[in-house]
Structures are given as C-alpha cells and as structure tokens.
Design a protein around this motif. Structure first.
Motif, PDB file in Angstrom:
ATOM      1  N   GLU A 140      43.142  35.839  38.634  1.00 43.21           N
ATOM      2  CA  GLU A 140      43.002  35.515  37.203  1.00 43.21           C
ATOM      3  C   GLU A 140      42.787  36.772  36.364  1.00 43.21           C
ATOM      4  O   GLU A 140      43.188  36.824  35.199  1.00 43.21           O
ATOM      5  N   GLN A 197      46.359  38.479  36.085  1.00 45.50           N
ATOM      6  CA  GLN A 197      47.419  37.708  35.421  1.00 45.50           C
ATOM      7  C   GLN A 197      47.902  38.339  34.109  1.00 45.50           C
ATOM      8  O   GLN A 197      49.111  38.344  33.854  1.00 45.50           O
ATOM      9  N   ASP A 234      51.827  39.100  33.310  1.00 51.10           N
ATOM     10  CA  ASP A 234      52.503  38.601  32.117  1.00 51.10           C
ATOM     11  C   ASP A 234      53.111  39.740  31.305  1.00 51.10           C
ATOM     12  O   ASP A 234      54.252  39.640  30.831  1.00 51.10           O
TER      13      ASP A 234
END
Length: 115
Positions: free
Chosen positions: A20, A23, A27
């Motif tokens: 997390e 991420q 992206d």
C-alpha cells in the motif's frame, strides 16, 4: 533517433516496503509509461521479479552451471527497465529524470549500440 536503456536501480530494502505504501509509485510509473507512449518515445519496458527468485546460468566453461540467486552479491540491483527512443543523450537524460521521479529510484542510462 537513438535508443537508450534506462535501468531502474533499487536497494534490497525495496522488498520491505508494504504494497500500500508502494502503490503511489506504481501508479506514477504507469502514468509515466502512458506519457512515453503518447510522446512516441516508448519502445519497451518491464519490471523484474524479486532478486531472491533469480537464477544465474554460466556456460562459459566446460559445463553449464546453474545457480539459484543473483550473479553478484550487492546492495543495489536491477529492478526494472525501459528502452526508449530519444533524439540525443540530453533528451534521454530528461526522460530518465522523469522516470526516476515516477518510480522513486535511481536510473542508469546506457546507449544501445545498434549491434
């Protein structure tokens, strides 16, 4: 146009980052890839699997030697790469700076020699 290899140089500690937390870099890298494609600089790119899943093959001697793990013991390693087209090294350096920002890692540039 010349082609350049942009190697993503990562630290072994990258495996300790929770998914997390990583991420946003994934992206940003995906957005960067889309930009390269739209600009016409994209040739090929890929992220590489975990270093501990590497296998080294050496067929330089009398026998083929297959070894689990990477070739070199090192703190930094190749985590992924891009092959891009750019008119010159200065343009490739600008692409590499954007790549470094997107993926959060150092980028090594090598010129493709056209062999």
């Amino acid at each position: 146009m010349s082609q350049y290899l942009l190697s993503v140089v990562v630290d072994a500690g990258v495996y300790d980052i929770p998914l997390e937390d990583a991420q946003p870099q994934f992206d940003a890298t995906e957005r960067f890839n889309d930009e390269l494609k739209a600009e016409g600089s994209w040739v090929f790119a890929g992220g590489l699997g975990r270093l501990d899943a590497a296998t080294t093959v050496d067929n330089t001697g009398a026998d083929v030697v297959v070894t689990d793990g990477p070739f070199a013991e090192t703190k930094e390693f190749l985590g992924g790469f891009w092959v891009v087209e750019a008119p010159d090294l200065d343009a490739a350096l600008k692409i590499a700076a954007r790549a470094s920002k997107a993926c959060g890692a150092k980028i090594e540039i090598r010129t493709y020699d056209g062999a």
